[in-house]
Design an enzyme around this catalytic site. Structure first.
Site, short mmCIF file in Angstrom:
data_model
loop_
_atom_site.label_atom_id
_atom_site.label_comp_id
_atom_site.label_asym_id
_atom_site.label_seq_id
_atom_site.Cartn_x
_atom_site.Cartn_y
_atom_site.Cartn_z
N CYS A 1 -12.91 2.85 3.29
CA CYS A 1 -13.15 3.83 2.29
C CYS A 1 -14.43 3.76 1.27
O CYS A 1 -14.86 4.61 0.67
CB CYS A 1 -11.85 3.45 1.21
SG CYS A 1 -11.74 1.75 0.56
N HIS B 1 -9.72 0.33 -3.77
CA HIS B 1 -9.57 1.34 -3.03
C HIS B 1 -11.01 2.11 -3.41
O HIS B 1 -11.15 2.44 -4.60
CB HIS B 1 -8.67 2.32 -2.79
CG HIS B 1 -8.69 3.61 -1.86
ND1 HIS B 1 -9.29 3.27 -0.71
CD2 HIS B 1 -8.23 4.75 -2.05
CE1 HIS B 1 -9.26 4.68 -0.20
NE2 HIS B 1 -8.76 5.61 -1.06
N ASN C 1 -10.48 11.69 -2.13
CA ASN C 1 -10.00 10.59 -0.98
C ASN C 1 -10.72 10.77 0.40
O ASN C 1 -11.08 11.84 0.75
CB ASN C 1 -8.36 10.38 -1.25
CG ASN C 1 -7.92 9.25 -0.95
OD1 ASN C 1 -8.83 8.10 -0.61
ND2 ASN C 1 -6.65 9.09 -0.76
#
Length: 540
Positions: free
Chosen positions: A346, A487, A507
């Site tokens: 990520c 994240h 995202n």
């Protein structure tokens, strides 16, 4: 004389009856809490039942959701459900639905007490300083060993029921729940509890698709309803089949499919329970619904090293100069939503996102950059490929004079690989990188307005984030310290809806997640750490 003998024998039999025989009356009012640790559910309830009259009422989450069971209404009874409904332009509107029963699913009161005939007395005991009695029930269904423990007072009022299930197929526990009974009365409830207010205004169907009746989706029906475990959870099997069809899921064996269904079941429970809560956002099942907690954790690969840029950025605008709404996606500075898959990369997506935006602002060209290059090539700066990293260390790699290739010539592979940056087409270089003022949401908004999309780290460890669908995300359990963050994502704008200020976040879990891959994250108190670790760079 014969009559006297019969009466004496009857009295003797009554006196000889087992004082430990467990039984419940048909009428009761009970309040308590049900907890399902595997699904991260803790839900207060109140059950008001008159089973003989075929009437019942369940108040869930302190009355946010009400179920009124009227088995005497219509041919097969009617369930009246009042629930807070959030649509595209309205939030938490209390709405009543009248749902008729059928011949195969008649509406009857849903008990919150276990079947007493299945329990065996074990011993007297003390529980919470009360004289109590312990009962157990154990049985096997297919590969599942089911173990129940029930504690009641000496006058047969339940105190606590716990369940622990073990699946021999997987060699692990497959389920656990605890029901705590706080207040119990066996008095006949007043009939006014079962009156449906504004009955004629209740809708007769839900706004979205679905075949299952809410009777079968009650957690108490699943845990204590009639029939086998498979029969009580048929609605979960139906939902799982729809899930597989929608996302093209297939599994290598029956054992693997059973394991995936197990994970799906707990996630399904969570989503249904969240639907019973008044909230600023909604959740729904998505393509991640068959993943375990450990697999979801692998996708959250932000690893904070404590590194901060040596460069200091001085803004040319103040907080008073920025507009109320900014969205760099609308301005063309954001590439389409990508999918990192089961790889803790990520951090590379957040980093490429801010560089793509900066390059667009500088040149007017939107070029997709290579996440895989960061995954493969920045180990020397402390990043760990699919096992985690952060933007600052990726920027440090670029400051060595390296160039981040284009995605077209160095595509994403969803796994660690050999570094090939020198044979790919150069996409962008940087001269400096900067950090947003830590925990300062206003500074984050200024930087978004002035510099474009910003790479940020957040606490995404909660199941509510995994299944976010729309609305302004506010998770009361979210942390905002550096140690809470797990994240990396991309902040592409900000705004507010009905006074709720938010940051628009892109995202990297595909467009199947969230609102086409995006989430609106609340700015209240630096929610989930959105402003704790933000960074961006000067591109060349």
């Amino acid at each position: 004389m014969q009559l006297m003998i019969v009466l004496l024998l009857f009295a003797a039999g009554a006196l000889a009856a087992d004082p430990h025989t467990l039984q419940w009356p048909d009428t009761y009012t009970i309040s308590g809490t049900i907890s399902l640790p595997y699904a991260e559910i803790t839900e207060p309830f109140q059950a008001i039942m008159d089973i003989g009259a075929k009437m019942g009422r369940m108040n869930i989450n302190n009355g946010e959701v009400t179920l009124i069971y009227r088995g005497d209404d219509g041919d097969y009874g009617t369930l009246y459900k009042t629930v807070p409904v959030t649509m595209n332009d309205t939030y938490n509107v209390m709405t009543c639905y009248a749902l008729a029963g059928s011949s195969d699913q008649p509406v009857l009161p849903q008990t919150v007490l276990p079947d007493p005939t299945l329990y065996k007395y074990v011993a007297d005991m003390k529980y919470a300083d009360q004289d109590s009695m312990l009962y157990i029930s154990s049985f096997t269904e297919n590969t599942k060993n089911n173990n129940y423990t029930l504690i009641v007072t000496t006058d047969m009022k339940p105190l606590i029921l716990s369940f622990l299930g073990f699946d021999r197929l997987f060699g692990s526990h497959y389920d656990e729940y605890v029901v705590t009974y706080d207040n119990v009365s066996f008095d006949k409830p007043d009939a006014s509890n079962f009156i449906v207010a504004s009955k004629d205004s209740c809708k007769t169907s839900f706004p979205g698709p679905g075949r299952t009746h809410p009777m079968t989706e009650s957690i108490f029906h699943e845990l204590m309803g009639p029939g086998s475990f498979e029969e009580r959870t048929q609605h979960v099997q139906d939902a799982f089949e729809s899930f597989k069809s929608r996302y093209g899921k297939s599994y290598e064996s029956h054992v693997h499919e059973a394991e995936r269904k197990h994970h799906f079941h707990h996630n399904y429970r969570f989503v249904k329970a969240m639907g019973n809560k008044r909230s600023s956002f909604t959740v729904e099942l998505n393509h991640l619904a068959d993943l375990s907690d450990a697999e979801m954790k692998r996708m959250r690969g932000y690893k904070n090293s404590g590194i901060n840029s040596e460069f200091v950025y001085t803004s040319s605008v103040s907080a008073n100069d920025i507009p109320d709404y900014v969205n760099w996606w609308l301005k063309g500075a954001v590439t389409p939503v990508k999918d990192q898959a089961i790889c803790g990369s990520c951090w590379s997506f957040g980093t490429t996102g801010t560089l793509e935006g900066s390059l667009f602002i500088k040149t007017g060209n939107l070029v997709a950059l290579s996440e895989q290059a960061f995954v493969d090539c920045s180990w020397g700066q402390g990043n760990n490929g699919c096992d985690g990293g952060e933007s600052e260390r990726a920027f440090e790699w670029l400051l060595l004079g390296r160039c981040l290739p284009t995605e077209a010539t160095y595509p994403y592979m969803m796994q660690d690989s050999t570094c090939k940056d020198k044979t790919a087409t150069c996409g962008v270089r940087i001269s400096k990188y900067y950090n947003v003022m830590s925990t300062n949401v206003t500074d984050l908004k200024v930087k978004i307005f002035e510099r474009g999309p910003i790479s940020i780290a957040i606490d995404a460890s909660h199941r509510s984030f995994s299944f976010y669908a729309n609305g302004v995300y506010k998770e009361p359990k979210c942390g905002n310290t550096p140690n809470d963050l797990d994240h990396q994502v991309l902040a592409v704008g900000y705004g507010d809806v009905n006074g709720d200020e938010y940051v628009i976040v892109k995202n990297s879990w595909s467009t199947h997640w969230g609102n086409d891959g995006y989430v609106l994250m609340s700015t209240d108190n630096n929610q989930c750490g959105i402003a704790t670790d933000g960074s961006f760079a000067d591109v060349m």
